[in-house]
Design a protein around this motif. Structure first.
Motif, PDB file in Angstrom:
ATOM      1  N   SER A 138      15.459  36.687 -24.313  1.00 21.84           N
ATOM      2  CA  SER A 138      16.805  36.585 -23.742  1.00 21.84           C
ATOM      3  C   SER A 138      17.553  35.405 -24.352  1.00 21.84           C
ATOM      4  O   SER A 138      18.750  35.509 -24.651  1.00 21.84           O
ATOM      5  CB  SER A 138      16.745  36.391 -22.228  1.00 21.84           C
ATOM      6  OG  SER A 138      15.974  37.401 -21.650  1.00 21.84           O
ATOM      7  N   ILE A 139      16.854  34.299 -24.507  1.00 19.37           N
ATOM      8  CA  ILE A 139      17.499  33.123 -25.090  1.00 19.37           C
ATOM      9  C   ILE A 139      17.915  33.426 -26.531  1.00 19.37           C
ATOM     10  O   ILE A 139      19.054  33.178 -26.942  1.00 19.37           O
ATOM     11  CB  ILE A 139      16.546  31.913 -25.077  1.00 19.37           C
ATOM     12  CG1 ILE A 139      16.295  31.489 -23.633  1.00 19.37           C
ATOM     13  CG2 ILE A 139      17.131  30.752 -25.872  1.00 19.37           C
ATOM     14  CD1 ILE A 139      15.242  30.417 -23.485  1.00 19.37           C
ATOM     15  N   LEU A 140      16.984  34.009 -27.268  1.00 15.14           N
ATOM     16  CA  LEU A 140      17.274  34.265 -28.681  1.00 15.14           C
ATOM     17  C   LEU A 140      18.380  35.299 -28.846  1.00 15.14           C
ATOM     18  O   LEU A 140      19.204  35.203 -29.748  1.00 15.14           O
ATOM     19  CB  LEU A 140      16.001  34.729 -29.399  1.00 15.14           C
ATOM     20  CG  LEU A 140      14.981  33.625 -29.618  1.00 15.14           C
ATOM     21  CD1 LEU A 140      13.729  34.177 -30.248  1.00 15.14           C
ATOM     22  CD2 LEU A 140      15.556  32.529 -30.494  1.00 15.14           C
ATOM     23  N   ILE A 141      18.412  36.293 -27.962  1.00 11.46           N
ATOM     24  CA  ILE A 141      19.426  37.335 -28.077  1.00 11.46           C
ATOM     25  C   ILE A 141      20.806  36.737 -27.791  1.00 11.46           C
ATOM     26  O   ILE A 141      21.797  37.065 -28.442  1.00 11.46           O
ATOM     27  CB  ILE A 141      19.096  38.534 -27.145  1.00 11.46           C
ATOM     28  CG1 ILE A 141      19.501  39.833 -27.829  1.00 11.46           C
ATOM     29  CG2 ILE A 141      19.776  38.432 -25.811  1.00 11.46           C
ATOM     30  CD1 ILE A 141      18.939  41.060 -27.144  1.00 11.46           C
ATOM     31  N   ALA A 142      20.849  35.829 -26.812  1.00 12.37           N
ATOM     32  CA  ALA A 142      22.138  35.200 -26.495  1.00 12.37           C
ATOM     33  C   ALA A 142      22.573  34.292 -27.639  1.00 12.37           C
ATOM     34  O   ALA A 142      23.720  34.365 -28.097  1.00 12.37           O
ATOM     35  CB  ALA A 142      22.012  34.398 -25.198  1.00 12.37           C
ATOM     36  N   LEU A 143      21.650  33.474 -28.110  1.00  9.15           N
ATOM     37  CA  LEU A 143      21.994  32.559 -29.204  1.00  9.15           C
ATOM     38  C   LEU A 143      22.264  33.331 -30.494  1.00  9.15           C
ATOM     39  O   LEU A 143      23.211  33.029 -31.222  1.00  9.15           O
ATOM     40  CB  LEU A 143      20.858  31.561 -29.431  1.00  9.15           C
ATOM     41  CG  LEU A 143      20.620  30.564 -28.308  1.00  9.15           C
ATOM     42  CD1 LEU A 143      19.433  29.679 -28.628  1.00  9.15           C
ATOM     43  CD2 LEU A 143      21.860  29.723 -28.071  1.00  9.15           C
ATOM     44  N   GLY A 144      21.427  34.337 -30.734  1.00  8.34           N
ATOM     45  CA  GLY A 144      21.575  35.122 -31.961  1.00  8.34           C
ATOM     46  C   GLY A 144      22.895  35.845 -32.022  1.00  8.34           C
ATOM     47  O   GLY A 144      23.487  35.990 -33.089  1.00  8.34           O
ATOM     48  N   ALA A 163      23.096  38.218 -21.204  1.00  4.67           N
ATOM     49  CA  ALA A 163      23.894  39.438 -21.258  1.00  4.67           C
ATOM     50  C   ALA A 163      25.379  39.106 -21.271  1.00  4.67           C
ATOM     51  O   ALA A 163      26.181  39.750 -21.956  1.00  4.67           O
ATOM     52  CB  ALA A 163      23.561  40.336 -20.075  1.00  4.67           C
ATOM     53  N   LYS A 164      25.748  38.086 -20.511  1.00  8.21           N
ATOM     54  CA  LYS A 164      27.162  37.685 -20.470  1.00  8.21           C
ATOM     55  C   LYS A 164      27.617  37.202 -21.838  1.00  8.21           C
ATOM     56  O   LYS A 164      28.678  37.591 -22.338  1.00  8.21           O
ATOM     57  CB  LYS A 164      27.339  36.536 -19.463  1.00  8.21           C
ATOM     58  CG  LYS A 164      27.516  36.999 -18.050  1.00  8.21           C
ATOM     59  CD  LYS A 164      27.932  35.818 -17.192  1.00  8.21           C
ATOM     60  CE  LYS A 164      28.567  36.307 -15.908  1.00  8.21           C
ATOM     61  NZ  LYS A 164      29.317  35.274 -15.226  1.00  8.21           N
TER      62      LYS A 164
END
Lengths: 372, 421
Positions: free
Chosen positions: B301-307, B393-394
């Motif tokens: 989740s962290i990586l998807i948001a940062l990515g 997600a936001k």
């Protein structure tokens, strides 16, 4: 190369309408499958929307849409228009006018700050995604995936079953004269063929609303003709077709209704015929051989648009038409003269302040003027 | 949320990324490399030549050479008849020392002898000797010789004080200390350092590898869709939340396949070497699996948001690099954790969600953790995974549609307040 030759062979058929050896898509799938598809895809929809779809009369409606971005930019400023089914609605305007933002709001990717978007009187939400097919302006696909995998993915995301998608692939590959094996990877295809795959991905889910953002960009003339034809087919299949483009010439030939926007503001909207009527018929197109520069000296009309062998003139007074005819015959080798309603471009130029027109916009129009 | 669409995206990511050469290569190559880098060197080091090693000795005290020869022959041998070390005693006469040493150096250079042990006349008072060799890094040989010298020195002292030889011989013997661990069920089990170490770090290692491979795939997949604008077509078909969760689950599934393959290999190797260790691993697996899966979800989740904030692959790698640092940090504490897994610092750090999966799987294997501590850390990890997922997600929702410019912190804050999930 192979694709192009094929296209030219089929061209007469295309110009005559649908190719005789192809049955129109809905009939290609059996009736029971059609019904199953329909129910499967519409199971998330409210009963009134479902009823409208079954009746075959529905409309996309934007009411007073406002979208602001950070920094006080108003991307869309009180936009209102209708897009009924069985018609092609053009959202027209220069780049940066707010066309893409409007589309994103229709797709429920962005939410408007004010106003509402209705599909058959129901405010749109995520359910609209199963009904819409969207071809974005910027093109690209998964380079390492096969054609079939990609089409399956996008078809299934629109709520179709695998076998329904296969039937649709069968139809559209023939319709688009796409003759490569579906096991090929995207990166192995030419740019033109990648665009065909992307177009298929956009309509593979048999959408009721089709939104095409600058669909002609990068297409060769033959494929532009093919696309014209397919857009006409979608219209006759009673879809809502929304065409977003900055090329007014192309829009003029295809659209039934238009919304003209600039800098987020709506300039005009309504049926194309009515709009043209409103702006009078003081326009004359002339096709000729000779130096178009001489037209600048014509005392009866001024030039509103010109290409090397073709120009559009606006009469200074409707009474001057006979005098203009004579003047043209004297000064140029005239091939054809036609008195007509004003072009969209000239209407655009009339309703927009000169300093509000982006510099490259007129150049783009000139380049596309007279193309298929 | 539309479960069907989520599933379609998950399946797409699983199948498409699973088919890539990069994945297949990493599936097989990673364990091979790990084995190559960790097991092989120690195996090579353990292996000794089948030939006896010749060592010259110049013993100016005159008392050590023979005793050393006997001691080494008793302790290290190639087979029943052959001693590993052949000690050849050379004359210690000072008059011919220079020429002897010239010859010896020559022999060592030509590999006819391994080295020269020089025991000076004042060895008993200084306890300083020299070993000349081509290979100064052969610490095993070095240790054996110094060990033998030390041992013999002690014995000679004892003899000096007239202890009977059999007593002195008894003092030569070595002590073995075997470790036994008390399990949660109150059983006492045989453990050795190596199996302890591997078992303890299995979870951390798995999580690290999963995040490094699958989460990288995740970031790359978002970036690909963002760069070629496919994201717009996807978002016209499915919601950002469906898309994000589909990716996390699809690629997570791929990670689980990867993990199963790797664990099978690990258990295979473990049972081939030490049966108790394989049993240990099997028993720890459920707990390790829970922490690792939750940990993966959190990091994903962290990586998807940062990515999704990145606009180029390089930028994405920079951003994700920092997140991965948190994974490595507990590994830095290997030695202190193994010494004292119940230290207050580690107990506190275990509650910090980014450290929880690694620290808890390590501590779980090394010590007895009260059930409430287990539950509390799991609960915290779960809650923060849900929270970060929601937050991610936001960010994802907005960031995937903004091209070309990097998003600033204040903008990020605004997204957080404004965007619906």
């Amino acid at each position: 190369m192979q694709g192009k030759i094929q296209t030219s062979l089929h061209l007469p058929l295309l110009l005559a309408g649908a190719s005789p050896e192809l049955t129109p898509y809905p009939a290609a799938v059996s009736l029971s499958v059609q019904r199953a598809t329909f129910q499967n895809r519409t199971r998330y929809l409210s009963s009134s929307v479902r009823a409208a779809l079954e009746k075959g009369i529905f409309m996309l409606e934007l009411r007073n849409i406002v979208k602001r971005f950070h920094g006080g930019i108003v991307a869309v400023d009180h936009l209102s228009f209708n897009a009924p089914n069985g018609a092609i609605t053009g959202i027209l305007g220069p780049n940066g006018a707010g066309k893409t933002t409007t589309i994103r709001m229709i797709l429920n990717i962005l939410q408007p700050d004010e106003g509402e978007i209705l599909f058959d009187n129901k405010p749109v939400d995520d359910w609209i995604k199963n009904l819409v097919g969207y071809l974005p302006e910027e093109r690209g696909l998964y380079r390492k995936s096969t054609i079939r995998d990609i089409l399956h993915y996008f078809g299934e995301l629109k709520g179709k079953t695998r076998s329904e998608v296969d039937a649709a692939i069968q139809y559209w590959t023939e319709r688009l004269q796409f003759q490569y094996p579906l096991t090929m990877k995207i990166e192995e295809l030419s740019k033109g063929n990648q665009q065909k795959v992307q177009f298929m991905a956009a309509i593979i889910g048999d959408p009721q609303v089709i939104i095409l953002d600058e669909p002609f960009t990068g297409l060769d003339p033959l494929n532009q003709l093919l696309l014209n034809d397919i857009i006409a087919e979608l219209k006759s299949n009673q879809k809502v077709v929304i065409l977003c483009t900055h090329l007014l010439d192309a829009a003029e030939r295809l659209c039934d209704r238009i919304v003209l926007i600039n800098r987020g503001k709506q300039l005009l909207q309504g049926s194309l015929g009515a709009i043209k009527e409103q702006f009078g018929s003081t326009f004359v197109t002339v096709e000729f051989q000779g130096d178009p520069a001489i037209l600048q000296q014509c005392p009866y009309a001024h030039v509103t648009q010109s290409a090397p062998n073709r120009a559009e003139l606006e009469l200074r007074s409707t009474d001057d038409f006979p005098a203009l005819l004579k003047w043209l015959a004297d000064h140029l080798d005239v091939r054809k003269i036609e008195r007509q309603t004003p072009s969209l471009l000239s209407i655009f130029l009339k309703v927009v302040q000169e300093n509000e027109i982006p510099a490259e916009f007129l150049q783009q129009q000139e380049q596309s003027y007279g193309h298929p | 949320m539309d479960i069907r669409k989520l599933w379609i995206t998950a399946r797409w990511e699983f199948v498409q990324k699973g088919k890539t050469k990069a994945f297949l290569v990493s599936l097989i190559l990673t364990p091979v490399l790990i084995i190559a880098f960790s097991v092989l060197p120690s195996l090579l080091m353990l292996q000794e030549t089948e030939e006896p090693t010749t060592i010259y000795v110049i013993d100016q005290t005159g008392r050590y050479a023979t005793a050393l020869q006997q001691y080494l022959a008793r302790k290290y041998h190639i087979n029943d008849t052959l001693a590993r070390y052949q000690l050849i005693s050379l004359p210690s006469d000072p008059a011919i020392q220079d020429s002897i040493r010239q010859v010896v150096i020559h022999h060592i250079q030509e590999n006819r002898a391994e080295g020269l042990l020089l025991i000076p006349a004042n060895f008993d008072s200084t306890l300083a000797a020299e070993f000349w060799s081509k290979k100064a890094g052969d610490f095993r040989l070095f240790e054996r010789i110094s060990g033998a010298l030390e041992q013999f020195y002690k014995i000679s002292i004892l003899r000096h004080y007239q202890l009977p030889p059999e007593v002195a011989q008894k003092l030569e013997r070595e002590i073995h200390l075997a470790t036994r661990q008390i399990t949660a069920e109150g059983k006492v089990e045989k453990k050795d350092f190596f199996s302890q170490f591997l078992g303890a770090y299995l979870g951390a290692l798995l999580l690290f590898l999963l995040v490094m491979t699958s989460a990288q795939l995740l970031v790359r997949s978002i970036l690909e869709e963002k760069m070629n604008r496919l994201i717009e077509m996807l978002l016209s078909s499915t919601s950002p939340l469906n898309l994000m969760l589909g990716k996390i689950i699809g690629l997570g599934g791929l990670s689980i396949v990867q993990a199963i393959v790797w664990i099978t290999i690990a258990i295979g190797i473990a049972s081939a070497t030490q049966f108790t260790m394989a049993n240990d691993l099997l028993r720890s697996l459920p707990i390790i699996a829970i922490y690792v899966v939750l940990g993966y979800m959190l990091y994903a989740s962290i990586l998807i948001a940062l990515g999704s904030l990145a606009t180029t692959e390089q930028e994405a790698q920079n951003i994700t690099g920092y997140a991965v640092l948190f994974l490595i940090l507990p590994v830095v504490f290997i030695a202190p954790i193994m010494q004292n897994p119940d230290a207050l610092l580690f107990r506190i750090l275990s509650y910090f969600p980014l450290f929880t999966p690694t620290l808890m799987t390590v501590r779980w294997h090394l010590t007895l953790i009260p059930w409430w501590e287990l539950l509390l850390t799991l609960l915290l990890l779960l809650l923060s995974t849900i929270f970060i997922g929601w937050f991610g997600a936001k960010i994802f929702r907005i960031a995937i549609l903004s091209y070309g410019k990097r998003i600033t912190l204040p903008e990020l804050f605004r997204f957080f307040r404004a965007a619906k999930v």
